[in-house]
Design an enzyme around this catalytic site. Structure first.
Site, PDB file in Angstrom:
ATOM      1  N   HIS A 213       0.702  -1.072   0.045  1.00  0.00           N
ATOM      2  CA  HIS A 213      -0.054  -0.021   0.129  1.00  0.00           C
ATOM      3  C   HIS A 213       0.628   1.136   0.051  1.00  0.00           C
ATOM      4  CE1 HIS A 213      -3.593   2.270   1.173  1.00  0.00           C
ATOM      5  NE2 HIS A 213      -2.711   3.247   1.643  1.00  0.00           N
ATOM      6  N   GLU A 214       1.668   1.306   1.034  1.00  0.00           N
ATOM      7  CA  GLU A 214       2.512   2.437   0.950  1.00  0.00           C
ATOM      8  C   GLU A 214       3.400   2.508  -0.184  1.00  0.00           C
ATOM      9  OE1 GLU A 214       2.126   4.784   3.302  1.00  0.00           O
ATOM     10  OE2 GLU A 214       0.804   3.665   4.241  1.00  0.00           O
TER      11      GLU A 214
ATOM     12  N   HIS B  44       1.743   4.215  -2.824  1.00  0.00           N
ATOM     13  CA  HIS B  44       1.866   5.856  -2.800  1.00  0.00           C
ATOM     14  C   HIS B  44       3.427   6.132  -3.062  1.00  0.00           C
ATOM     15  CE1 HIS B  44      -1.969   6.462  -0.661  1.00  0.00           C
ATOM     16  NE2 HIS B  44      -1.572   5.794   0.182  1.00  0.00           N
TER      17      HIS B  44
HETATM   18 ZN    ZN Z   1      -3.158   5.382   1.655  1.00  0.00          ZN
END
Ligand code: ZN
Length: 500
Positions: free
Chosen positions: A264-265, A268
């Site tokens: 997830h990170e 980003h």
């Molecule tokens: Zn997020």
């Protein structure tokens, strides 16, 4: 004249960007390595730097330079025009808030945060109530300063998802609430349920971190331009596209939260590493909206990281890293376990199928608060009733109900929808990716991710802030943001997982 103004504006924007990156580094350090007693002075260091950045940004001279450039924008190059438009937009939004108001808001936010921490710990909504009332009042006043059409909620939404309106959200979320809660009901009633008893083992920590690092490297996160460390609340921060910091946490009770959190990170992080090199030290090297940012993390975490082809590739390596703990585990077992649907109280622990329902509940409540249709005192009652309707869950106490999130305590009203929009944008763009790259899933099964990454670089990352979220979606998919593709994605994936 135009050249001088442009040079000056670029210089000031560069300096502001340097101050903001330094602030980001101080905050990253605070959440990773800073010794506990450093906190007080760190707060002052941050206050000094952010005051400097703010003063530079709202100076009258700077505003005039940008205005003059804007008046002659047809003479500017496309890049310079975008730069001036984006910066002037930020400037106008910043200067329309009087300084006394900003100060009052800052004080209320920090008092609200302190009160919320204590209230959540003590499960005492009443002690938080006066702070919340104050913050709602300030949010309404902020909306008035900015001005708006329709609902005051629109003025606040603009801070996080520029160009989006509550009217559009109603249309998008309406169908979503209906179909998604029906899907959750059908899953709960299905006789086919995954066996997750094998997860109850002791999972070694360091191998989880190392495995996550391997996966991040494979999907394209560049460790020459970034790093990953541990933090109690995982986040990503960027000092520039050349220096992007991810954080994660590891649990020995569960083998996938470090991995899915890291992916997830990492999603980003890939976005931040993907901004155009020539946009460095300008506001153009920034996300289009928080919804678009979140769409990148959700694409990698959920659509890819929770897919069968992904685990067909990675199961042998996962087992190798985990050793004894993972003996006898099959691809199918992992695939079913990481896609288990189970309605729960806490948003941040919610699965893909229930997550948006948590967001819709918050959106409805915060909008009703802003419009004066309910009062802050009535939040717990409204919250608990809607949890029952949307997720079929009884809320035992406010700590695991309306007090669970930090956002309102910091005066952030209008933030929540961006999480759900992230899911929707991700699915809508991915539908297009599948059309354009028919071999994509076989590539993923072979551990190849460059096709997908290049598509995202070209259609999302490289634009930085040049396009609004809805333009990114429309230009890349041919349709405006909608809930259809996400619902189809969910219904098809979970329909087969739960034999619906
Ligand atoms: Zn997020």
């Amino acid at each position: 004249m135009i050249e001088t103004d442009l040079k000056e504006v670029r210089k000031t924007l560069g300096e502001i960007s340097d101050l903001n990156s330094s602030l980001a580094l101080l905050s990253w350090d605070q959440q990773t390595y800073m010794p506990p007693k450093g906190a007080v002075i760190r707060g002052r260091q941050q206050a000094t730097l952010s005051a400097l950045a703010h003063q530079k940004f709202v100076s009258e001279e700077f505003g005039e330079q940008m205005q003059r450039l804007h008046d002659r924008k047809n003479e500017l190059s496309t890049d310079d025009r975008s730069l001036v438009e984006v910066s002037l937009y930020d400037y106008d939004r910043a200067v329309c808030l009087p300084e006394e108001f900003v100060e009052e808001l800052t004080i209320a936010q920090s008092a609200g945060f302190e009160a919320w921490v204590a209230a959540r710990k003590e499960n005492d909504f009443t002690s938080f109530l006066p702070h919340l009332e104050k913050l709602i009042d300030l949010a309404r006043r902020k909306a008035d300063y900015h001005g708006y059409e329709g609902t005051p909620y629109n003025a606040l939404l603009e801070d996080f998802e520029p160009g989006m309106t509550a009217e559009q959200l109603d249309r998008i979320f309406g169908e979503l609430a209906l179909r998604q809660s029906k899907l959750v009901e059908r899953i709960a009633a299905s006789p086919v349920q995954p066996d997750t008893s094998w997860l109850q083992r002791e999972w070694p920590k360091q191998p989880q971190f190392d495995f996550a690092r391997l996966v991040l490297q494979d999907i394209g996160f560049d460790y020459e331009r970034g790093r990953q460390d541990l933090a109690p609340h995982p986040f990503t921060t960027s000092l520039s596209a050349q220096d992007v910091r991810l954080t994660t946490r590891i649990s020995s009770e569960e083998p996938f939260s470090c991995l899915t959190g890291s992916i997830h990170e990492g999603g980003h992080g890939l976005y931040e590493q993907g901004f155009a090199e020539h946009d460095v030290r300008t506001p153009l090297a920034n996300c289009s909206s928080l919804g678009i940012h979140e769409s990148q993390s959700r694409t990698w975490e959920n659509i890819i990281g929770r897919s069968l082809p992904f685990w067909q590739h990675y199961t042998p390596q996962f087992k190798q890293y985990m050793g004894e703990a993972a003996s006898g585990i099959s691809v199918e077992q992992i695939f079913r376990a990481i896609n288990r649907v189970s309605p729960s109280l806490i948003r941040v622990e919610a699965d893909e199928c229930t997550y948006n329902l948590h967001i819709i509940l918050r959106y409805e409540i915060e909008r009703a608060l802003l419009e004066g249709r309910i009062s802050a005192r009535e939040i717990p009652e409204a919250w608990n009733a809607r949890m029952k309707e949307l997720l079929g869950i009884d809320v035992p106490d406010d700590a695991s109900g309306s007090l669970q999130d930090i956002h309102w305590s910091m005066g952030m009203f209008g933030y929540f929808p961006t999480y759900a929009l992230g899911n929707l944008y991700a699915a809508q763009m991915f539908e297009q990716v599948e059309k354009e790259l028919p071999g994509l899933w076989s590539e993923i099964e072979a551990g190849q991710f460059t096709g997908l990454l290049n598509w995202l670089r070209k259609n999302v990352h490289l634009h930085g802030r040049r396009k609004l979220a809805h333009q990114i979606i429309e230009d890349s998919t041919g349709s405006p943001p909608a809930s259809g593709p996400y619902l189809q994605y969910l219904e098809s994936k979970y329909g087969s997982l739960y034999a619906l």
